[in-house]
Design a protein around this motif. Structure first.
Motif, PDB file in Angstrom:
ATOM      1  N   TRP A   1       1.223  -0.802   0.057  1.00  0.00           N
ATOM      2  CA  TRP A   1      -0.073   0.499  -0.524  1.00  0.00           C
ATOM      3  C   TRP A   1       0.955   1.331  -0.457  1.00  0.00           C
ATOM      4  O   TRP A   1       0.423   2.663  -0.677  1.00  0.00           O
ATOM      5  CB  TRP A   1      -0.975   0.356   0.875  1.00  0.00           C
TER       6      TRP A   1
ATOM      7  N   PHE B   1       0.405  10.443   0.172  1.00  0.00           N
ATOM      8  CA  PHE B   1      -0.180   9.570  -0.240  1.00  0.00           C
ATOM      9  C   PHE B   1       0.409   7.692   0.038  1.00  0.00           C
ATOM     10  O   PHE B   1       0.333   6.960   0.852  1.00  0.00           O
ATOM     11  CB  PHE B   1      -0.836   8.953  -1.731  1.00  0.00           C
TER      12      PHE B   1
ATOM     13  N   GLY C   1       0.431   3.603  -2.959  1.00  0.00           N
ATOM     14  CA  GLY C   1       0.184   5.175  -1.760  1.00  0.00           C
ATOM     15  C   GLY C   1       1.616   6.309  -3.001  1.00  0.00           C
ATOM     16  O   GLY C   1       0.995   6.652  -3.860  1.00  0.00           O
TER      17      GLY C   1
ATOM     18  N   GLY D   1      -0.211   5.858   2.747  1.00  0.00           N
ATOM     19  CA  GLY D   1      -0.168   3.990   2.168  1.00  0.00           C
ATOM     20  C   GLY D   1       0.296   2.958   3.279  1.00  0.00           C
ATOM     21  O   GLY D   1      -0.645   2.144   3.687  1.00  0.00           O
TER      22      GLY D   1
END
Lengths: 264, 55
Positions: B16, B33, B20, B37
């Motif tokens: 993640w 992000f 991101g 993430g």
């Protein structure tokens, strides 16, 4: 410095580099265009031959009261069967005991060359060997999982954890990454890196002794310290050798266990 | 079992966090992000450990 130690030190380049893992060709002797047969290749075939001959000889005429050799062979097999295979896989573990024992003994012998005098390097310090072993484990646990759960149902079982639907998009990529991408990679790299680092450490302290002997008269006595460290690190290497063979086998068994696991 | 747990945590962060990072690259932000993430990913990893390995 005396002439002899200067000559000795001049022969040993310091610091060691990755080049030291690429050994000269044996057949043809000293050839520069063919590296199909080096010490690494020789050690591989010697390992395979040793394992085959050892187990053939020790199991040729098994006695009820075992001879010493038969006892050793049975102990190794018994250890892997009871303490790894049956321990992790239950009754089904007996089916996997032969493969796991072969894997354990093969990695153990291959690693052991790292501290055998005159061999002094483990073939497993080249990533090709651990990589192939990891690929075998990878293909095996996926195949077993597909056989046990029935084709694509295995991937459904492996990728979709018991969780509410709205959280699944978050979890499935993590499951995929950790099960099907990280596993073979970490298996191979763990074994390779341990053997690579072990060889490098021993090289640094052995060659470092010569480098200090050659540096100046104040450093020379400390070369003895460096060589004492080499001996101590050799014992550490022995520990690492056994541990890594064990870890590789246990992790393979644990991946098979995961593939065989039923819904709970 | 320890290995599996550690693998879940690291995999969660990498997957993640990586997604991101791609979003950052695409939107033009500098790492917000990727940070979100990684936090979300490690949360997912912890959740997976509880569900898969917990009692």
């Amino acid at each position: 410095m005396t002439g002899q130690s200067t000559v000795l030190a001049a022969d040993v380049p310091f610091p060691p580099s990755v080049e030291d893992f690429y050994l000269p060709s044996i057949v043809p002797w000293g050839g520069h265009d063919s590296y199909w047969f080096t010490k690494i290749t020789a050690l591989l075939w010697i390992s395979v031959a040793l394992i085959i001959i050892f187990f053939l000889v020790t199991y040729r005429k098994p006695k009820l009261v075992p001879t010493k050799k038969q006892w050793i062979a049975e102990s190794i097999y018994g250890f892997v069967r009871n303490n790894i295979a049956v321990d992790m896989l239950g009754k089904r573990g007996i089916n996997f005991a032969p493969y796991l024992t072969t894997l354990f003994v093969f990695i153990l012998i291959m690693n052991f060359w790292a501290i055998v005098p005159f061999a002094q390097i483990s073939p497993n310090s080249h990533i090709a060997f651990p990589a192939v072993l990891a690929v075998i484990s990878y293909v095996m646990f996926i195949y077993i999982g597909m056989k046990h759960h029935g084709g694509l149902k295995y991937f459904k079982h492996a990728l979709i954890p018991p969780a509410p639907w709205f959280i699944l998009p978050l979890l499935i990529p993590i499951e995929f990454f950790s099960t099907f991408i990280v596993r073979p990679f970490s298996l191979a790299v763990r074994l390779f890196a341990n053997m690579f680092a072990g060889h490098m450490l021993l090289l640094v302290f052995t060659l470092g002794g010569f480098a200090m002997l050659n540096a100046n008269v104040w450093f020379a006595p400390f070369s003895v310290v460096s060589w004492a460290m080499t001996i101590a690190l050799t014992f550490l290497e022995f520990l690492v050798i056994c541990l890594q063979a064990y870890v590789f086998t246990v992790l393979t068994a644990s991946y098979v266990q995961g593939a065989l696991a039923d819904e709970h | 079992m320890g290995m599996t747990a550690v693998a879940y945590l690291i995999a969660g962060m990498l997957v993640w966090g990586g997604i991101g990072l791609l979003v950052d690259h695409w939107v033009g932000t500098k790492g917000i992000f990727a940070g979100i993430g990684a936090v979300v990913g490690i949360g997912g990893g912890v959740y997976l450990i509880v569900r898969r390995l917990g009692a």
